[in-house]
Design a protein around this motif. Sequence first.
Motif, PDB file in Angstrom:
ATOM      1  N   GLN A   9       0.867  -1.170   0.164  1.00 23.52           N
ATOM      2  CA  GLN A   9       0.072   0.014  -0.018  1.00 23.52           C
ATOM      3  C   GLN A   9       0.925   1.417  -0.101  1.00 23.52           C
ATOM      4  OE1 GLN A   9      -3.562   0.007   0.536  1.00 23.52           O
ATOM      5  NE2 GLN A   9      -3.378  -2.401   0.169  1.00 23.52           N
ATOM      6  N   SER A  41     -14.846  -6.949  -7.326  1.00 21.45           N
ATOM      7  CA  SER A  41     -14.949  -6.677  -5.823  1.00 21.45           C
ATOM      8  C   SER A  41     -13.408  -6.941  -5.270  1.00 21.45           C
ATOM      9  CB  SER A  41     -15.607  -7.749  -5.080  1.00 21.45           C
ATOM     10  OG  SER A  41     -14.966  -8.969  -5.384  1.00 21.45           O
ATOM     11  N   ARG A  42     -13.098  -6.642  -4.224  1.00 22.04           N
ATOM     12  CA  ARG A  42     -11.655  -6.510  -3.744  1.00 22.04           C
ATOM     13  C   ARG A  42     -11.249  -8.142  -3.807  1.00 22.04           C
ATOM     14  NH1 ARG A  42      -9.618  -2.228  -0.916  1.00 22.04           N
ATOM     15  NH2 ARG A  42      -8.356  -3.605   0.155  1.00 22.04           N
ATOM     16  N   GLN A  71      -9.711   4.678  -0.934  1.00 24.99           N
ATOM     17  CA  GLN A  71     -10.052   4.318   0.450  1.00 24.99           C
ATOM     18  C   GLN A  71     -10.180   5.175   1.409  1.00 24.99           C
ATOM     19  OE1 GLN A  71      -6.803   1.403   1.342  1.00 24.99           O
ATOM     20  NE2 GLN A  71      -8.245  -0.305   1.240  1.00 24.99           N
ATOM     21  N   SER A  72     -11.265   4.976   2.353  1.00 26.71           N
ATOM     22  CA  SER A  72     -11.345   6.104   3.169  1.00 26.71           C
ATOM     23  C   SER A  72     -10.447   5.917   4.378  1.00 26.71           C
ATOM     24  CB  SER A  72     -12.985   5.958   3.652  1.00 26.71           C
ATOM     25  OG  SER A  72     -12.954   4.850   4.345  1.00 26.71           O
ATOM     26  N   PRO A 102     -10.767   5.580   7.896  1.00 17.84           N
ATOM     27  CA  PRO A 102     -11.059   4.560   8.892  1.00 17.84           C
ATOM     28  C   PRO A 102     -10.934   3.254   8.350  1.00 17.84           C
ATOM     29  CG  PRO A 102     -12.805   6.527   8.819  1.00 17.84           C
ATOM     30  CD  PRO A 102     -11.803   6.522   7.637  1.00 17.84           C
ATOM     31  N   ARG A 103     -11.312   2.941   7.287  1.00 15.15           N
ATOM     32  CA  ARG A 103     -10.953   1.785   6.466  1.00 15.15           C
ATOM     33  C   ARG A 103      -9.544   1.463   6.319  1.00 15.15           C
ATOM     34  NH1 ARG A 103     -13.958  -1.631   2.604  1.00 15.15           N
ATOM     35  NH2 ARG A 103     -12.566  -3.265   2.110  1.00 15.15           N
ATOM     36  N   ARG A 104      -8.613   2.299   5.994  1.00 10.52           N
ATOM     37  CA  ARG A 104      -7.394   2.077   6.038  1.00 10.52           C
ATOM     38  C   ARG A 104      -6.765   1.904   7.236  1.00 10.52           C
ATOM     39  NH1 ARG A 104      -4.061   3.105   1.594  1.00 10.52           N
ATOM     40  NH2 ARG A 104      -2.118   3.785   2.758  1.00 10.52           N
ATOM     41  N   VAL A 108      -8.324   0.424   9.736  1.00  7.85           N
ATOM     42  CA  VAL A 108      -8.383  -1.204  10.235  1.00  7.85           C
ATOM     43  C   VAL A 108      -7.787  -2.197   9.301  1.00  7.85           C
ATOM     44  CG1 VAL A 108     -10.345  -2.834  10.525  1.00  7.85           C
ATOM     45  CG2 VAL A 108     -10.518  -0.549  11.064  1.00  7.85           C
ATOM     46  N   THR A 109      -7.661  -1.921   7.917  1.00  6.22           N
ATOM     47  CA  THR A 109      -7.177  -2.784   6.936  1.00  6.22           C
ATOM     48  C   THR A 109      -5.629  -2.651   6.890  1.00  6.22           C
ATOM     49  OG1 THR A 109      -7.421  -1.396   5.009  1.00  6.22           O
ATOM     50  CG2 THR A 109      -9.138  -3.068   5.593  1.00  6.22           C
TER      51      THR A 109
END
Lengths: 316, 302
Positions: A114, A216-217, B26-27, B29-31, B33-34
């Motif tokens: 990422q 989807s992911r 990606q938002s 909060p999502r980042r 957590v993931t």
Amino acid sequence: MAVPTVAVQPRPSILSRSLSTLAESRNALGFGFMLPAAALLLVFLTYPLGLGVWLGFTDTRIGRPGIFIGTENYQYLWDDAVFWLSVFNTLLYTISASILKFALGLWLALILNQNLPFKSFFRAIVLLPWVVPTVLSAIAFWWIYDSQFSILSWALMEMGLIDHRINFLGDPENARASVIAANVWRGIPFVAITLLAGLQTIPQSLYEAATLDGASRWQLFRYVTLPLLTPIIAITMTFSVLFTFTDFQLIYVLTRGGPVNATHLMATLSFQRGISGGQLGEGAAIAVAMIPFLLAAILFSYFGLQRRKWQQGGGD
Amino acid sequence: MATIKSAAIKKTKRPELDEGGMGYLQSLPRRVVTVYLPLLVFVIVLLFPFYWMTITAVKPNLEMTDYANFNPFWVVHPTFEHIRYLLFDTSYPGWLLNTIIISTAATFLSLLAAVFAAYAIERLRFSGARQVGLAVFLAYLVPPSILFIPLSVMVFNLGLYDTPFALILTYPTFLVPFCTWLLMGYFRSIPFELEECALIDGASRWQILTKIVLPLSVPGLISAGIFAFTLSWNEFIYALTFIQSSENKTVPVGVLTELVRSDVYEWGALMAGALIGSLPVVVLYSFFVEHYVSSMTGAVKE
């Protein structure tokens, strides 16, 4: 010739010309260049490999040359429960540690792929467990797993999760889990960093195209990432499996095969019988018994590599 | 030469891919957590043993075993007693010196052999070069744990038992295949045209190797060198088997066999020994981390 980058040599005489023909001959020169490496490897790798197989058929002990006794060592091992236990342990250790290393390593690689701040810093930090000598980090684990002063037991007790100290290395089941955990700890960085390198070669445009198609992911991962990553997964996991299967250091430091042989791997049993016990022949036989497993792993990976060719659109 | 060099380096460098990609979708909060949370857990788990090693190495014995009054995660009165004991009352400095000498010699020997072998396989293309290349790769897969028994017999018969030469000569069994494989990949990235130019200009193969190929492969040589050094520094089973006397031991073997006495574990000294023994490779690694990562992934990717 107008711009010579390397000094032009004077016209050679006939003798030196024939010498230089020899020097320019690919095979003669190739032979000369290969000589140091080939000599080292033939003397200290190929010959010992053969010698090991031969020793397995003798009753050599330390300080006494042995005589040929046929397959007696192997017959003895066939009826030896400890040997079979070590085979079972080795397989259990290799399979469970490899699966965990693969799953956690892939996860870590996906995270590191990422767009993170301090990306190279994290990458450097993550590789540390793999860089330091195994024996020395295993000694740290030995202390972490101490029966009386284990920090893990203490922390879990403080949190109220357990009510008595965990006997990490004294109980057969716990000992197996503990050595596997230590091995996974050391193996994750290698898997993660190599898979990360594979991930970085996957073009972003493929993900964008798949997203536009409504993937989807999970589908992105399953149908884009995984197929493109398969070749490097095959190689990474082959290395990982081979090194886990032949592991010696971690077990030697943490348990020396105990308690009651519950964590003996083939390599540690081979050392115990061959070097500590002095039965070189028997130790060599145990080591030779590892070879079929290694060959199976290498062949498995070879067919994994074959897949790579059609994936890249090339023939054989 | 300068232009050639920079051109070749530019060519070998992978073009920067647009990493990040669709990350902006990606938002936050999502980042968290993931990505950030799992990353934090990974980093803590991977680094905790080092923290624990360090904190134990400077902890007085009293605090080390008294969890009721002292929080074990911290040290109240740091002490250098364990490190002093290690450096002045044990043979530890000798083991460090042995390890440095053995690792340097084995690395140098292996690198020398590997440069010639890799150049021959990759560029001279003698008959059977492909098969030799494959054999080198297979040689890397032969693990020390099946070689140490026959090697110990050989080492004994050659009269090398309990000498540094036993290790200097046996470490190349895993270093030469590895370095050769790594350098083969590196040499492959150097354009053929450079060598052809030099050949037309009348350079001999030796001149091509020393004046064109080697200067261009300095990064590859550094990678191979660091890697070989680290691998020899970490080696254990040969050092355990072929070395008997305390003063000839290497750090990993010495710490494990000499600092552990009967039932009294000197945890502070053990941890200090493990820490100081890890430092050289960690320092080396932190200086060349990019080389390290690229050579590791490069060697696997081939």
